[in-house]
Design a protein around this motif. Structure first.
Motif, PDB file in Angstrom:
ATOM      1  N   ALA A  64       1.011  -1.269   0.177  1.00 45.75           N
ATOM      2  CA  ALA A  64      -0.018   0.032   0.102  1.00 45.75           C
ATOM      3  C   ALA A  64       0.897   1.167  -0.004  1.00 45.75           C
ATOM      4  CB  ALA A  64      -0.773   0.060   1.216  1.00 45.75           C
ATOM      5  N   HIS A  65       1.976   1.114   0.584  1.00 47.03           N
ATOM      6  CA  HIS A  65       2.948   2.226   0.306  1.00 47.03           C
ATOM      7  C   HIS A  65       3.453   2.652  -1.137  1.00 47.03           C
ATOM      8  CE1 HIS A  65       5.551  -1.296   0.388  1.00 47.03           C
ATOM      9  NE2 HIS A  65       6.653  -0.511  -0.111  1.00 47.03           N
ATOM     10  N   GLY A  66       3.081   1.754  -2.014  1.00 50.41           N
ATOM     11  CA  GLY A  66       3.662   1.945  -3.357  1.00 50.41           C
ATOM     12  C   GLY A  66       3.007   3.212  -4.005  1.00 50.41           C
ATOM     13  N   THR A  67       3.557   3.885  -5.030  1.00 46.54           N
ATOM     14  CA  THR A  67       3.022   4.926  -5.928  1.00 46.54           C
ATOM     15  C   THR A  67       2.371   4.130  -6.995  1.00 46.54           C
ATOM     16  OG1 THR A  67       4.739   6.272  -5.078  1.00 46.54           O
ATOM     17  CG2 THR A  67       3.545   6.847  -7.334  1.00 46.54           C
ATOM     18  N   ILE A  68       1.406   4.664  -7.849  1.00 48.80           N
ATOM     19  CA  ILE A  68       0.685   4.078  -8.827  1.00 48.80           C
ATOM     20  C   ILE A  68       0.730   5.089  -9.944  1.00 48.80           C
ATOM     21  CG2 ILE A  68      -1.393   3.103  -9.603  1.00 48.80           C
ATOM     22  CD1 ILE A  68      -2.080   1.885  -7.240  1.00 48.80           C
ATOM     23  N   VAL A  69       1.161   4.841 -11.042  1.00 49.27           N
ATOM     24  CA  VAL A  69       1.169   5.595 -12.262  1.00 49.27           C
ATOM     25  C   VAL A  69       0.230   4.781 -13.490  1.00 49.27           C
ATOM     26  CG1 VAL A  69       2.396   6.703 -14.033  1.00 49.27           C
ATOM     27  CG2 VAL A  69       3.327   6.863 -11.633  1.00 49.27           C
ATOM     28  N   HIS A  70      -0.557   5.508 -14.031  1.00 47.65           N
ATOM     29  CA  HIS A  70      -1.240   4.976 -15.168  1.00 47.65           C
ATOM     30  C   HIS A  70      -0.773   5.567 -16.456  1.00 47.65           C
ATOM     31  CE1 HIS A  70      -4.095   3.807 -11.906  1.00 47.65           C
ATOM     32  NE2 HIS A  70      -4.391   2.775 -12.644  1.00 47.65           N
ATOM     33  N   VAL A  71      -0.480   4.973 -17.411  1.00 46.82           N
ATOM     34  CA  VAL A  71      -0.168   5.495 -18.898  1.00 46.82           C
ATOM     35  C   VAL A  71      -1.020   5.104 -19.895  1.00 46.82           C
ATOM     36  CG1 VAL A  71       2.344   5.438 -18.168  1.00 46.82           C
ATOM     37  CG2 VAL A  71       1.449   3.430 -19.364  1.00 46.82           C
ATOM     38  N   ASP A  72      -1.057   5.965 -20.968  1.00 51.42           N
ATOM     39  CA  ASP A  72      -2.341   5.621 -21.984  1.00 51.42           C
ATOM     40  C   ASP A  72      -1.771   4.572 -22.748  1.00 51.42           C
ATOM     41  OD1 ASP A  72      -4.438   5.784 -23.530  1.00 51.42           O
ATOM     42  OD2 ASP A  72      -3.796   7.681 -24.445  1.00 51.42           O
ATOM     43  N   ALA A  73      -1.822   3.350 -22.710  1.00 52.25           N
ATOM     44  CA  ALA A  73      -1.144   2.276 -23.434  1.00 52.25           C
ATOM     45  C   ALA A  73      -1.879   0.866 -22.877  1.00 52.25           C
ATOM     46  CB  ALA A  73       0.329   2.134 -23.184  1.00 52.25           C
ATOM     47  N   GLY A  74      -1.585  -0.109 -23.848  1.00 52.86           N
ATOM     48  CA  GLY A  74      -1.775  -1.481 -23.511  1.00 52.86           C
ATOM     49  C   GLY A  74      -0.742  -1.962 -22.547  1.00 52.86           C
ATOM     50  N   HIS A  75      -0.731  -3.550 -22.964  1.00 49.92           N
ATOM     51  CA  HIS A  75       0.262  -4.228 -21.964  1.00 49.92           C
ATOM     52  C   HIS A  75       2.003  -3.860 -22.531  1.00 49.92           C
ATOM     53  CE1 HIS A  75       1.870  -7.262 -19.271  1.00 49.92           C
ATOM     54  NE2 HIS A  75       2.256  -7.815 -20.198  1.00 49.92           N
ATOM     55  N   GLN A  76       1.992  -3.591 -23.802  1.00 52.99           N
ATOM     56  CA  GLN A  76       3.442  -3.138 -24.214  1.00 52.99           C
ATOM     57  C   GLN A  76       3.687  -1.641 -24.159  1.00 52.99           C
ATOM     58  OE1 GLN A  76       5.780  -5.092 -24.998  1.00 52.99           O
ATOM     59  NE2 GLN A  76       5.032  -7.109 -25.533  1.00 52.99           N
ATOM     60  N   MET A  77       3.550  -1.308 -22.894  1.00 54.54           N
ATOM     61  CA  MET A  77       3.568   0.079 -22.698  1.00 54.54           C
ATOM     62  C   MET A  77       4.907   0.884 -22.873  1.00 54.54           C
ATOM     63  SD  MET A  77       4.017  -0.283 -18.547  1.00 54.54           S
ATOM     64  CE  MET A  77       2.177  -1.064 -18.544  1.00 54.54           C
ATOM     65  N   MET A  78       6.045   0.137 -23.141  1.00 52.54           N
ATOM     66  CA  MET A  78       7.404   0.750 -23.263  1.00 52.54           C
ATOM     67  C   MET A  78       7.526   1.152 -24.468  1.00 52.54           C
ATOM     68  SD  MET A  78       7.912  -1.872 -20.837  1.00 52.54           S
ATOM     69  CE  MET A  78       8.879  -3.052 -21.490  1.00 52.54           C
ATOM     70  N   ALA A  79       6.570   0.671 -25.568  1.00 52.54           N
ATOM     71  CA  ALA A  79       6.859   1.016 -26.799  1.00 52.54           C
ATOM     72  C   ALA A  79       5.693   1.800 -27.174  1.00 52.54           C
ATOM     73  CB  ALA A  79       6.649  -0.187 -27.825  1.00 52.54           C
ATOM     74  N   GLU A  80       4.359   1.475 -26.572  1.00 47.56           N
ATOM     75  CA  GLU A  80       3.143   2.358 -26.957  1.00 47.56           C
ATOM     76  C   GLU A  80       3.211   3.704 -26.089  1.00 47.56           C
ATOM     77  OE1 GLU A  80      -0.647  -0.221 -28.321  1.00 47.56           O
ATOM     78  OE2 GLU A  80      -0.371   0.151 -26.028  1.00 47.56           O
ATOM     79  N   ALA A  81       3.761   3.893 -25.166  1.00 44.01           N
ATOM     80  CA  ALA A  81       3.864   5.251 -24.333  1.00 44.01           C
ATOM     81  C   ALA A  81       5.378   5.080 -23.886  1.00 44.01           C
ATOM     82  CB  ALA A  81       2.891   5.276 -23.313  1.00 44.01           C
ATOM     83  N   PRO A  82       6.258   5.210 -24.621  1.00 43.36           N
ATOM     84  CA  PRO A  82       7.631   5.146 -24.079  1.00 43.36           C
ATOM     85  C   PRO A  82       8.084   6.566 -23.286  1.00 43.36           C
ATOM     86  CG  PRO A  82       7.735   5.841 -26.371  1.00 43.36           C
ATOM     87  CD  PRO A  82       6.321   5.214 -26.251  1.00 43.36           C
ATOM     88  N   ASP A  83       7.592   7.569 -23.809  1.00 38.90           N
ATOM     89  CA  ASP A  83       8.059   8.734 -22.900  1.00 38.90           C
ATOM     90  C   ASP A  83       7.325   8.772 -21.330  1.00 38.90           C
ATOM     91  OD1 ASP A  83       9.691   9.952 -24.762  1.00 38.90           O
ATOM     92  OD2 ASP A  83       7.832  10.805 -25.848  1.00 38.90           O
ATOM     93  N   ALA A  84       6.130   8.462 -21.129  1.00 42.16           N
ATOM     94  CA  ALA A  84       5.627   8.336 -20.285  1.00 42.16           C
ATOM     95  C   ALA A  84       6.089   7.494 -19.109  1.00 42.16           C
ATOM     96  CB  ALA A  84       3.851   8.025 -20.515  1.00 42.16           C
ATOM     97  N   VAL A  85       6.248   6.019 -19.586  1.00 42.92           N
ATOM     98  CA  VAL A  85       6.910   5.140 -19.018  1.00 42.92           C
ATOM     99  C   VAL A  85       8.490   5.590 -18.609  1.00 42.92           C
ATOM    100  CG1 VAL A  85       8.230   2.824 -18.985  1.00 42.92           C
ATOM    101  CG2 VAL A  85       5.768   3.134 -19.968  1.00 42.92           C
ATOM    102  N   LEU A  86       9.205   6.391 -19.346  1.00 44.48           N
ATOM    103  CA  LEU A  86      10.544   6.737 -19.009  1.00 44.48           C
ATOM    104  C   LEU A  86      10.506   7.986 -18.056  1.00 44.48           C
ATOM    105  CD1 LEU A  86      13.571   7.418 -19.264  1.00 44.48           C
ATOM    106  CD2 LEU A  86      12.942   8.631 -21.336  1.00 44.48           C
ATOM    107  N   ASP A  87       9.234   8.722 -18.022  1.00 48.57           N
ATOM    108  CA  ASP A  87       8.991   9.778 -16.910  1.00 48.57           C
ATOM    109  C   ASP A  87       8.834   9.231 -15.595  1.00 48.57           C
ATOM    110  OD1 ASP A  87       9.381  11.994 -18.602  1.00 48.57           O
ATOM    111  OD2 ASP A  87       7.366  12.152 -19.186  1.00 48.57           O
ATOM    112  N   ALA A  88       8.001   8.135 -15.744  1.00 46.96           N
ATOM    113  CA  ALA A  88       7.689   7.407 -14.496  1.00 46.96           C
ATOM    114  C   ALA A  88       9.043   6.770 -13.794  1.00 46.96           C
ATOM    115  CB  ALA A  88       6.595   6.255 -14.681  1.00 46.96           C
TER     116      ALA A  88
END
Length: 277
Positions: free
Chosen positions: A236-260
């Protein structure tokens, strides 16, 4: 970077810079039927912004020799041996899908080594349908096509990654086909079966005391956000980030994943990540 693991070869990409174990270390762990290349943008950025990076190829994947390991526990043990061989005493472990289970289990087995966890496209239990398991065993090419379709939120990604004219779905499919060609011994089935049979996730999650980042794809149908409540409740101490992507998020939302990832890595104090002998 190549390691000798009792006669077997283990490979880790270092982001285009020489690996320095004295720097805060980020370890990137790929998912089923993938290799280190899925972290192309994230690994290079982190390596050029104050971190050492090990984007590993699991045994039987990419440039690491096989055979592929058959359980998440074996993969976690292998990863810890690689870190020891690289001289890494503390690290941030970031894993995608199957790689997230490996990171989680490694934290259970060696909590003093894991300074923080970043779990992308994760869930627990990570069950695989009987139909998909059978297809992976009997017709790997068909399983690749099925998972490739389910792992992406669109067939037309705009802007494309890494550049105009590049097919995100085509690149993912070709990578999985390449893994099959390099290791024809039912690699996809072996990976899926390891995810399906992993039973220590709840105990591992309950034991985590280090900082945790969850990155979930809003359109992920492979590990949908609604299926993650057991893990997020246990940590529960974890931080949750949602990105606008499917499972292959590193390719579909690379900048958002990088920022996180970059923001999370920067938040971990250097002394938490790597101690100087």
């Amino acid at each position: 970077m190549q390691f000798d693991m009792d006669g077997a070869s283990a490979y880790a990409y270092t982001g285009g810079k020489p690996f320095d174990p004295a720097l805060p270390t980020v370890v990137l762990i790929h998912g089923a039927q993938n290799d280190h290349s899925v972290w192309a943008l994230q690994s290079r950025y982190l390596a050029h912004h104050g971190h050492s990076v090990l984007a590993v190829d699991l045994p039987g994947h990419g440039r690491s020799s096989g055979p592929a390991l058959t359980s998440i526990g074996e993969m976690a043990d292998w990863l810890l041996v690689v870190l020891d061989a690289a001289g890494v005493r503390r690290a941030i472990l970031a894993g995608h899908s199957m790689g997230s289970l490996i990171a989680l289990e490694a934290s259970r087995r060696a909590p003093d080594v894991v300074a923080a966890l970043a779990l992308l496209g994760t869930t627990y239990p990570m069950k695989v349908s009987d139909t998909l398991l059978q297809t992976a065993r009997d017709d790997e090419e068909a399983a690749i096509d099925m998972v490739n379709a389910w792992s992406h939120s669109s067939i037309a990604h705009k802007p494309s990654c890494p550049g105009p004219g590049f097919s995100v779905m085509g690149g993912a499919r070709r990578l999985m086909q390449r893994m099959s060609a390099r290791n024809p011994a039912q690699l996809f089935y072996t990976d899926f079966a390891a995810c399906n049979s992993y039973a220590e996730g709840e105990a591992a999650a309950s034991a985590v005391r280090c900082p945790v980042l969850f990155v979930f794809g809003k359109k992920d149908v492979m590990t949908p956000p609604r299926s993650t409540k057991l893990l997020t409740a246990a940590m529960a101490h974890g931080t949750i980030v949602h990105v606008d992507a499917g499972h292959q998020m590193m390719a579909e939302a690379p900048d958002a994943v990088l920022d996180a990832l970059a923001g999370f890595a920067a938040s971990i104090k250097p002394m938490e990540t790597q101690e100087t002998p």
